[in-house]
Design an enzyme around this catalytic site. Structure first.
Site, PDB file in Angstrom:
ATOM      1  N   SER A  91       0.874  -1.154  -0.004  1.00 31.19           N
ATOM      2  CA  SER A  91       0.072   0.028   0.173  1.00 31.19           C
ATOM      3  C   SER A  91       0.897   1.069  -0.022  1.00 31.19           C
ATOM      4  CB  SER A  91      -0.847   0.080   1.352  1.00 31.19           C
ATOM      5  OG  SER A  91      -1.778   1.039   1.479  1.00 31.19           O
ATOM      6  N   LYS A 147      -0.899  -0.933  -4.510  1.00 26.06           N
ATOM      7  CA  LYS A 147      -2.243  -0.097  -4.221  1.00 26.06           C
ATOM      8  C   LYS A 147      -1.659   1.233  -3.929  1.00 26.06           C
ATOM      9  CE  LYS A 147      -4.745  -0.108   0.389  1.00 26.06           C
ATOM     10  NZ  LYS A 147      -5.529  -0.768   0.936  1.00 26.06           N
ATOM     11  N   LEU A 148      -2.210   2.274  -4.473  1.00 26.72           N
ATOM     12  CA  LEU A 148      -2.222   3.767  -4.333  1.00 26.72           C
ATOM     13  C   LEU A 148      -3.433   4.449  -3.742  1.00 26.72           C
ATOM     14  CD1 LEU A 148      -1.213   4.782  -8.032  1.00 26.72           C
ATOM     15  CD2 LEU A 148       0.366   4.014  -6.420  1.00 26.72           C
ATOM     16  N   LYS A 149      -3.004   4.935  -2.707  1.00 28.65           N
ATOM     17  CA  LYS A 149      -3.702   5.910  -1.826  1.00 28.65           C
ATOM     18  C   LYS A 149      -4.217   7.033  -2.689  1.00 28.65           C
ATOM     19  CE  LYS A 149      -4.155   3.611   2.086  1.00 28.65           C
ATOM     20  NZ  LYS A 149      -5.366   3.113   2.704  1.00 28.65           N
ATOM     21  N   ASP A 205      -7.140   3.147  -3.428  1.00 30.33           N
ATOM     22  CA  ASP A 205      -8.051   3.099  -2.004  1.00 30.33           C
ATOM     23  C   ASP A 205      -8.128   4.676  -1.707  1.00 30.33           C
ATOM     24  OD1 ASP A 205      -9.106   2.818   0.262  1.00 30.33           O
ATOM     25  OD2 ASP A 205      -7.435   1.708   1.422  1.00 30.33           O
ATOM     26  N   ASN A 248     -10.201   5.449   0.930  1.00 26.90           N
ATOM     27  CA  ASN A 248     -10.767   5.759   2.343  1.00 26.90           C
ATOM     28  C   ASN A 248     -11.906   6.934   2.514  1.00 26.90           C
ATOM     29  OD1 ASN A 248      -7.407   5.046   2.733  1.00 26.90           O
ATOM     30  ND2 ASN A 248      -8.750   3.815   4.070  1.00 26.90           N
ATOM     31  N   GLU A 269     -10.796   0.641  -4.109  1.00 25.34           N
ATOM     32  CA  GLU A 269     -11.399   0.497  -2.663  1.00 25.34           C
ATOM     33  C   GLU A 269     -12.117   1.628  -1.879  1.00 25.34           C
ATOM     34  OE1 GLU A 269      -8.004  -1.041  -0.432  1.00 25.34           O
ATOM     35  OE2 GLU A 269      -9.051  -0.953   1.257  1.00 25.34           O
ATOM     36  N   ASP A 297     -13.995  -1.595   2.054  1.00 25.91           N
ATOM     37  CA  ASP A 297     -13.122  -2.018   3.304  1.00 25.91           C
ATOM     38  C   ASP A 297     -14.022  -1.460   4.410  1.00 25.91           C
ATOM     39  OD1 ASP A 297     -11.300  -1.529   5.500  1.00 25.91           O
ATOM     40  OD2 ASP A 297      -9.722  -0.523   4.324  1.00 25.91           O
ATOM     41  N   LYS A 335     -10.433  -7.270   7.084  1.00 28.78           N
ATOM     42  CA  LYS A 335      -9.408  -7.001   8.014  1.00 28.78           C
ATOM     43  C   LYS A 335     -10.043  -7.605   9.306  1.00 28.78           C
ATOM     44  CE  LYS A 335      -7.937  -2.428   6.219  1.00 28.78           C
ATOM     45  NZ  LYS A 335      -8.084  -1.100   6.455  1.00 28.78           N
ATOM     46  N   GLY A 348      -4.690  -4.628   5.622  1.00 26.41           N
ATOM     47  CA  GLY A 348      -3.703  -4.305   6.692  1.00 26.41           C
ATOM     48  C   GLY A 348      -3.950  -3.027   7.351  1.00 26.41           C
TER      49      GLY A 348
HETATM   50  O1  OSB Z   1      -7.474   1.703   4.135  1.00 22.56           O
HETATM   51  O2  OSB Z   1      -6.356  -0.144   3.910  1.00 22.56           O
HETATM   52  C1  OSB Z   1      -6.640   0.854   4.551  1.00 22.56           C
HETATM   53  C2  OSB Z   1      -3.477   1.596   6.853  1.00 22.56           C
HETATM   54  C3  OSB Z   1      -4.293   2.200   7.823  1.00 22.56           C
HETATM   55  C4  OSB Z   1      -5.470   2.084   7.754  1.00 22.56           C
HETATM   56  C5  OSB Z   1      -6.189   1.762   6.564  1.00 22.56           C
HETATM   57  C6  OSB Z   1      -5.561   1.411   5.605  1.00 22.56           C
HETATM   58  C7  OSB Z   1      -4.251   1.160   5.672  1.00 22.56           C
HETATM   59  C8  OSB Z   1      -3.500   0.626   4.577  1.00 22.56           C
HETATM   60  C9  OSB Z   1      -2.290   0.069   4.946  1.00 22.56           C
HETATM   61  O3  OSB Z   1      -4.067   0.703   3.541  1.00 22.56           O
HETATM   62  C10 OSB Z   1      -2.236  -1.569   4.839  1.00 22.56           C
HETATM   63  C11 OSB Z   1      -1.063  -2.279   5.412  1.00 22.56           C
HETATM   64  O4  OSB Z   1      -0.985  -2.363   6.488  1.00 22.56           O
HETATM   65  O5  OSB Z   1      -0.253  -2.427   4.481  1.00 22.56           O
HETATM   66 MG    MG Z   2      -8.735   0.342   2.676  1.00 22.98          MG
END
Ligand code: OSB
Ligand code: MG
Length: 371
Positions: A136, A162-164, A190, A192, A215, A240, A264, A292
């Protein structure tokens, strides 16, 4: 059967090797609550609470988790003998707080499996012994910095990127990363929850990049919005934050809001519920992958075991420990070899603690007797 005699609540500070920025904020140091469950036969196990320092990913946060465990969860575990399979039921009268509950269940499960000399992998009925590893990648100050980071992860051998993303950091960075990694590299994004229903047309512009999935683009309670996006876009929609139980997973699938599910364990109250979500998705032909929460070696080991189940057909966010931490608290931190992570062989959740490393990062420890 064994009775719980104490819970240790231990807070550790683990600096991240590099800041991790998402649409909800920047993490520079992981403030983790570890839970140790001690039983009257001398057995013990550890769990990891994945709540972040602030309530920005979900409503939970680490100080709140510690408080709810002490005052509301622990009192419900005393008295009768305690098996891991009972924990969720005993804690069910307390609403919410899945990450706090999961940490306790994990510690009880670890103790139980170690007592029996078996592994989480075997307990869950997993067969594969290694899984492809995804990474990520956070939001950067510039696209050039992002490209340099992505190139590093490609060089490390990761099987999926995976790109935020967030409004203002989406089409252009994704286009440039796709150009860098080529058409064959599995790539996903992702958000969020950073977008709204009015962005559906904009999000459909991601379709040209051949992404594995998008995501959680919309708020966690907006299942209808996700269903509308899924209908409009060729990129599979993955949830998620919205998926908090087997029931919500089944409903989201039924509504057409989840074409893929990120599992998760902390978000759904534990590994046993995570297993049930896996089963429900598999029955419905919905691919799942293991998300994660910047776990230490404790949670990372357990996540690999879970991801060995057959329905986990997409690479998870189970990267090498070194992607986030210079010094993990386990003796044999998860490593990526040829793009894969191997399930740890040890009994219980699979790891062994590095006690000196744990001591070095411990900020506080309280041992609470089971009342
Ligand atoms: O949205 O997947 C998520 C980390 C903290 C909170 C939310 C997310 C994440 C990650 C990191 O994307 C995932 C990792 O532990 O590699
Ligand atoms: Mg996520």
């Amino acid at each position: 059967m064994t009775h719980l005699v104490e819970l240790e609540l231990r807070r550790i500070d683990l600096p991240l090797v590099t800041p991790f920025r998402t649409s909800f904020g920047t993490e520079t140091e992981r403030d983790v609550l570890l839970v140790r469950a001690g039983f009257d036969d001398g057995s013990e196990g550890w769990g990891e609470c994945v709540a972040l320092r602030d309530p920005v990913y979900s409503a939970e946060f680490v100080d709140g988790a510690e408080l709810v465990i002490e005052h509301h969860l622990l009192p419900r575990l005393a008295g009768a003998p305690l098996a891991a399979a009972d924990v969720a039921h005993r804690l069910a009268p307390v609403k919410g707080h899945p990450m706090a509950k999961a940490a306790i269940e994990m510690a009880v499960l670890d103790a139980e499996l170690r007592r029996l000399g078996t592994t989480l992998h075997a307990h869950l009925g997993a067969e594969r012994r290694e899984v492809p590893s995804g990474v990520s990648v956070g939001i950067f100050e510039s696209v050039d910095l992002l490209l340099a980071a992505v190139q590093g992860y490609v060089d490390d051998g990761y099987a999926r990127i995976k790109l935020k993303i967030e409004p203002g950091w989406d089409l252009e960075p994704v286009r440039r990363v796709r150009e860098l990694v080529g058409d064959q590299m599995p790539l996903q994004v992702d958000a969020n929850t950073a977008y709204t229903r009015t962005d559906i047309e904009h999000l459909c512009r991601l379709d040209e990049f051949g992404l594995l999935l998008v995501e959680q683009p919309l708020p966690e309670d907006d299942l209808l919005g996700h269903a509308r996006l899924a209908a409009a876009s060729s990129t599979p929609v993955c949830l998620d934050e919205s998926i908090v139980s087997t029931a919500t997973a089944v409903d989201a699938i039924e509504l057409g809001a989840a074409e893929v599910v990120n599992i998760k364990p902390g978000r759904v109250g534990g590994y046993l519920e995570a297993r049930r979500i896996h089963d429900a998705c598999r029955d419905r032909g919905i691919p799942v992958w293991c998300g994660g929460m910047l776990e230490t070696g404790i949670g990372r080991a357990a996540n690999v075991a879970l991801a060995c189940l057959p329905g986990f057909t997409l690479p998870g966010d189970i990267s090498a420990s070194s992607r986030f931490y210079a010094h993990d608290i386990v003796t044999d931190p998860i490593r990526v070899v040829d793009g894969h992570v191997a399930v740890p062989a040890g009994a219980g959740l699979g790891y062994e603690l590095d006690l000196a490393a744990l001591h070095a990062v411990t900020r506080s420890s309280r041992i609470l007797s089971a009342p």
